[in-house]
Write a protein that holds these residues in place. Structure first.
Motif, PDB file in Angstrom:
ATOM      1  N   PHE A 109       0.959  -1.175   0.080  1.00 22.96           N
ATOM      2  CA  PHE A 109      -0.069   0.138  -0.034  1.00 22.96           C
ATOM      3  C   PHE A 109       0.841   1.029  -0.009  1.00 22.96           C
ATOM      4  O   PHE A 109       1.779   1.477   0.931  1.00 22.96           O
ATOM      5  CB  PHE A 109      -0.822  -0.019   1.401  1.00 22.96           C
ATOM      6  N   ALA A 110       0.729   1.983  -0.896  1.00 20.16           N
ATOM      7  CA  ALA A 110       1.563   3.336  -1.079  1.00 20.16           C
ATOM      8  C   ALA A 110       0.941   4.513  -0.736  1.00 20.16           C
ATOM      9  O   ALA A 110       1.429   5.555  -0.880  1.00 20.16           O
ATOM     10  CB  ALA A 110       1.838   3.458  -2.572  1.00 20.16           C
ATOM     11  N   GLY A 111      -0.132   4.393   0.165  1.00 20.61           N
ATOM     12  CA  GLY A 111      -0.781   5.605   0.886  1.00 20.61           C
ATOM     13  C   GLY A 111      -1.797   6.179   0.043  1.00 20.61           C
ATOM     14  O   GLY A 111      -2.036   5.877  -1.070  1.00 20.61           O
ATOM     15  N   VAL A 112      -2.663   7.247   0.551  1.00 20.15           N
ATOM     16  CA  VAL A 112      -3.573   7.836   0.098  1.00 20.15           C
ATOM     17  C   VAL A 112      -3.261   8.659  -0.896  1.00 20.15           C
ATOM     18  O   VAL A 112      -2.252   9.226  -1.163  1.00 20.15           O
ATOM     19  CB  VAL A 112      -4.638   8.453   0.978  1.00 20.15           C
ATOM     20  N   PRO A 113      -4.253   9.173  -2.196  1.00 25.02           N
ATOM     21  CA  PRO A 113      -3.774  10.114  -3.048  1.00 25.02           C
ATOM     22  C   PRO A 113      -3.520  11.370  -2.463  1.00 25.02           C
ATOM     23  O   PRO A 113      -4.401  11.910  -1.709  1.00 25.02           O
ATOM     24  CB  PRO A 113      -4.867  10.048  -3.879  1.00 25.02           C
ATOM     25  N   SER A 114      -2.591  12.040  -2.856  1.00 21.30           N
ATOM     26  CA  SER A 114      -2.328  13.515  -2.620  1.00 21.30           C
ATOM     27  C   SER A 114      -1.239  13.811  -3.553  1.00 21.30           C
ATOM     28  O   SER A 114      -0.461  13.199  -4.311  1.00 21.30           O
ATOM     29  CB  SER A 114      -1.865  13.608  -1.273  1.00 21.30           C
ATOM     30  N   ALA A 115      -1.053  15.220  -3.647  1.00 24.17           N
ATOM     31  CA  ALA A 115      -0.100  15.913  -4.434  1.00 24.17           C
ATOM     32  C   ALA A 115       1.359  15.634  -4.184  1.00 24.17           C
ATOM     33  O   ALA A 115       2.351  15.522  -4.762  1.00 24.17           O
ATOM     34  CB  ALA A 115      -0.240  17.387  -4.538  1.00 24.17           C
ATOM     35  N   GLU A 116       1.468  15.240  -2.803  1.00 19.26           N
ATOM     36  CA  GLU A 116       2.949  14.886  -2.044  1.00 19.26           C
ATOM     37  C   GLU A 116       3.139  13.260  -2.161  1.00 19.26           C
ATOM     38  O   GLU A 116       4.255  12.834  -1.648  1.00 19.26           O
ATOM     39  CB  GLU A 116       2.837  15.337  -0.674  1.00 19.26           C
ATOM     40  N   ASN A 117       2.260  12.412  -2.955  1.00 16.14           N
ATOM     41  CA  ASN A 117       2.403  11.117  -2.903  1.00 16.14           C
ATOM     42  C   ASN A 117       2.589  10.834  -4.249  1.00 16.14           C
ATOM     43  O   ASN A 117       1.506  10.099  -4.747  1.00 16.14           O
ATOM     44  CB  ASN A 117       1.296  10.429  -2.216  1.00 16.14           C
ATOM     45  N   PRO A 118       3.642  10.709  -5.013  1.00 15.85           N
ATOM     46  CA  PRO A 118       3.646  10.438  -6.332  1.00 15.85           C
ATOM     47  C   PRO A 118       3.718   8.783  -6.546  1.00 15.85           C
ATOM     48  O   PRO A 118       3.531   8.435  -7.627  1.00 15.85           O
ATOM     49  CB  PRO A 118       5.077  10.958  -6.932  1.00 15.85           C
TER      50      PRO A 118
ATOM     51  N   HIS B  49      -1.244   4.902  -6.622  1.00 16.48           N
ATOM     52  CA  HIS B  49      -1.576   4.178  -7.934  1.00 16.48           C
ATOM     53  C   HIS B  49      -2.907   3.426  -7.525  1.00 16.48           C
ATOM     54  O   HIS B  49      -3.223   2.925  -6.307  1.00 16.48           O
ATOM     55  CB  HIS B  49      -0.779   3.285  -8.603  1.00 16.48           C
ATOM     56  N   THR B  50      -3.987   3.277  -8.437  1.00 14.12           N
ATOM     57  CA  THR B  50      -5.062   2.506  -8.074  1.00 14.12           C
ATOM     58  C   THR B  50      -4.643   0.949  -8.644  1.00 14.12           C
ATOM     59  O   THR B  50      -3.714   0.940  -9.485  1.00 14.12           O
ATOM     60  CB  THR B  50      -6.198   3.000  -9.029  1.00 14.12           C
ATOM     61  N   GLY B  51      -5.584   0.094  -8.431  1.00 14.14           N
ATOM     62  CA  GLY B  51      -5.305  -1.235  -8.778  1.00 14.14           C
ATOM     63  C   GLY B  51      -5.774  -1.658 -10.119  1.00 14.14           C
ATOM     64  O   GLY B  51      -5.716  -2.720 -10.744  1.00 14.14           O
ATOM     65  N   ALA B  52      -6.302  -0.602 -10.822  1.00  8.45           N
ATOM     66  CA  ALA B  52      -6.829  -0.638 -12.300  1.00  8.45           C
ATOM     67  C   ALA B  52      -5.941  -1.295 -13.168  1.00  8.45           C
ATOM     68  O   ALA B  52      -6.221  -1.587 -14.243  1.00  8.45           O
ATOM     69  CB  ALA B  52      -7.521   0.457 -12.663  1.00  8.45           C
TER      70      ALA B  52
ATOM     71  N   SER C  72      -0.230  -4.216   3.053  1.00  2.77           N
ATOM     72  CA  SER C  72      -0.572  -4.748   1.803  1.00  2.77           C
ATOM     73  C   SER C  72      -1.782  -4.262   0.987  1.00  2.77           C
ATOM     74  O   SER C  72      -2.575  -3.453   1.726  1.00  2.77           O
ATOM     75  CB  SER C  72      -1.064  -6.534   1.790  1.00  2.77           C
ATOM     76  N   SER C  73      -1.690  -4.062  -0.260  1.00  2.00           N
ATOM     77  CA  SER C  73      -2.687  -3.343  -1.201  1.00  2.00           C
ATOM     78  C   SER C  73      -3.737  -4.573  -1.241  1.00  2.00           C
ATOM     79  O   SER C  73      -4.809  -4.139  -1.864  1.00  2.00           O
ATOM     80  CB  SER C  73      -1.848  -3.040  -2.522  1.00  2.00           C
ATOM     81  N   VAL C  74      -3.638  -5.759  -1.067  1.00  2.33           N
ATOM     82  CA  VAL C  74      -4.302  -6.970  -1.477  1.00  2.33           C
ATOM     83  C   VAL C  74      -5.385  -6.864  -0.235  1.00  2.33           C
ATOM     84  O   VAL C  74      -5.273  -7.971   0.650  1.00  2.33           O
ATOM     85  CB  VAL C  74      -3.724  -8.040  -1.865  1.00  2.33           C
ATOM     86  N   GLU C  75      -6.180  -6.141  -0.284  1.00  2.00           N
ATOM     87  CA  GLU C  75      -7.161  -5.843   0.818  1.00  2.00           C
ATOM     88  C   GLU C  75      -8.210  -7.051   0.849  1.00  2.00           C
ATOM     89  O   GLU C  75      -8.696  -7.407   0.009  1.00  2.00           O
ATOM     90  CB  GLU C  75      -8.047  -4.434   0.642  1.00  2.00           C
ATOM     91  N   MET C  76      -8.678  -7.399   1.950  1.00  5.13           N
ATOM     92  CA  MET C  76      -9.499  -8.184   2.146  1.00  5.13           C
ATOM     93  C   MET C  76     -11.058  -7.911   1.681  1.00  5.13           C
ATOM     94  O   MET C  76     -11.800  -8.516   0.994  1.00  5.13           O
ATOM     95  CB  MET C  76     -10.079  -8.541   3.828  1.00  5.13           C
ATOM     96  N   ILE C  77     -11.378  -6.553   2.015  1.00  6.50           N
ATOM     97  CA  ILE C  77     -12.375  -5.832   1.329  1.00  6.50           C
ATOM     98  C   ILE C  77     -11.877  -4.658   0.186  1.00  6.50           C
ATOM     99  O   ILE C  77     -11.219  -3.922   0.481  1.00  6.50           O
ATOM    100  CB  ILE C  77     -13.329  -4.970   2.358  1.00  6.50           C
ATOM    101  N   GLY C  78     -11.776  -5.508  -0.969  1.00  4.42           N
ATOM    102  CA  GLY C  78     -11.235  -4.501  -2.120  1.00  4.42           C
ATOM    103  C   GLY C  78     -11.432  -2.998  -2.000  1.00  4.42           C
ATOM    104  O   GLY C  78     -12.717  -2.290  -1.902  1.00  4.42           O
ATOM    105  N   ALA C  79     -10.310  -2.172  -2.241  1.00  3.50           N
ATOM    106  CA  ALA C  79     -10.417  -0.894  -2.125  1.00  3.50           C
ATOM    107  C   ALA C  79      -9.709  -0.381  -3.525  1.00  3.50           C
ATOM    108  O   ALA C  79      -9.320  -1.095  -4.260  1.00  3.50           O
ATOM    109  CB  ALA C  79      -9.442  -0.293  -0.833  1.00  3.50           C
TER     110      ALA C  79
END
Length: 308
Positions: A62-71, A74-77, A124-131
């Motif tokens: 998990f790379a953190g939530v979206p923000s201008a300071e977080n390059p 990414h989404t899982g798309a 992990s980005s492999v969430e139990m409840i998909g995000a």
């Protein structure tokens, strides 16, 4: 990308992976694999026009939530390929189907099996409840009923941009208890958005038990038609019927495929838990062992050695 497996093989592989995961972790979303494996296998293996994945086969943390300071966000798309004008897009509306969705990505060569070992692990980005950062996910659809609205909005924007790709939704029948679902259908019909297509897992189950014990929903197909959709009802375990349903003419209308399914299809022992099937956690080691043997026999594999 081309997958060499048949859709029937993919569906069986999905169930086997979910079964193995549930046995090793003392529980899991077994019933969702029973009801939806053919639908997700068909979408990824046949119907969707997707490009090759743009994200690593082994998911990043998990790379953190979206923000201008977080390059690094990414989404899982990216596991569904690039979002280009000609490719289809997919929204998986019931986020609790994530385990089944991850198994589908593995079976169709879009994610490595190691990804499933990260399921529900801290960081992990492999969430139990998909995000939205989970493999195969583009937005967070965990709030029941949001998926079809998300697709309607995206499809409307894509049409304005001249995109030719379709916007698909995988849904569950519990979402028809939410008014937002009907508003989305009505909006698509009003604006003539016929690039929205959905397949709904109608297993008549939800987290609190049987659908009928939570809220009666009546004749869903008639409602969809009255709100302006084209709607076809099929046996959700019959791939030929699903294929034919996707060809239903629906000019100027969204298409909804109602796939009626059995929540313990290919895992007959789960009927013991009916109607409490949302998440199957084993009540004792005796039950776990008994289900292990029974489900393995149904799926044509050896029982899992979950002690190691």
């Amino acid at each position: 990308m081309r997958n060499k497996k048949s859709t029937e093989e993919v569906a069986l592989g999905i169930r086997r992976r979910v079964y193995e995961h549930a046995m090793r972790n003392n529980g899991g979303y077994l019933s969702q694999a029973c009801s939806s494996a053919e639908q997700l296998a068909w979408l990824y293996n046949e119907e969707l026009n997707l490009g090759d994945p743009t994200l690593p086969a082994i998911p990043k943390p998990f790379a953190g939530v979206p923000s201008a300071e977080n390059p690094d966000y990414h989404t899982g798309a990216g596991y569904n390929g690039p979002a280009t004008p000609d490719f289809d897009r997919l929204f998986i509306a019931p986020a609790h189907y994530a385990l089944v969705a991850y198994a589908t990505l593995i079976e169709t060569g879009r994610m490595d099996p190691e990804g499933l070992e990260m399921f529900n692990q801290d960081g992990s980005s492999v969430e139990m409840i998909g995000a939205e950062h989970s493999p195969g996910m583009e937005v967070h659809n965990g709030t029941l009923g949001v998926g079809l609205s998300t697709a309607a909005g995206l499809a409307w924007g894509r049409r304005r941009n001249g995109d030719t790709g379709r916007t698909w939704v995988f849904m569950s029948d519990g979402e028809v208890q939410e008014g937002q679902t009907w508003e989305a259908v009505q909006a698509c019909a009003y604006h003539g958005i016929d690039t929205v297509m959905a397949i709904m897992d109608v297993n008549e189950q939800q987290c609190d038990g049987a659908m009928s014990s939570v809220m009666e929903v009546g004749d869903i197909r008639s409602k969809f038609i009255n709100f302006g959709a084209a709607c076809v009802e099929v046996d959700g375990h019959d791939l030929s019927a699903i294929r034919d349903a996707a060809k239903e003419p629906h000019e100027g209308k969204p298409l909804i495929i109602m796939a009626r399914t059995n929540p313990f299809h290919t895992m007959s022992i789960l009927e013991e838990r009916f109607p409490r099937l949302h998440y199957v956690r084993f009540k004792s080691e005796e039950e776990r062992a008994r289900m292990n043997v029974s489900i393995a026999a149904d799926l044509g594999v050896d029982p899992i050695d979950y002690a190691h």
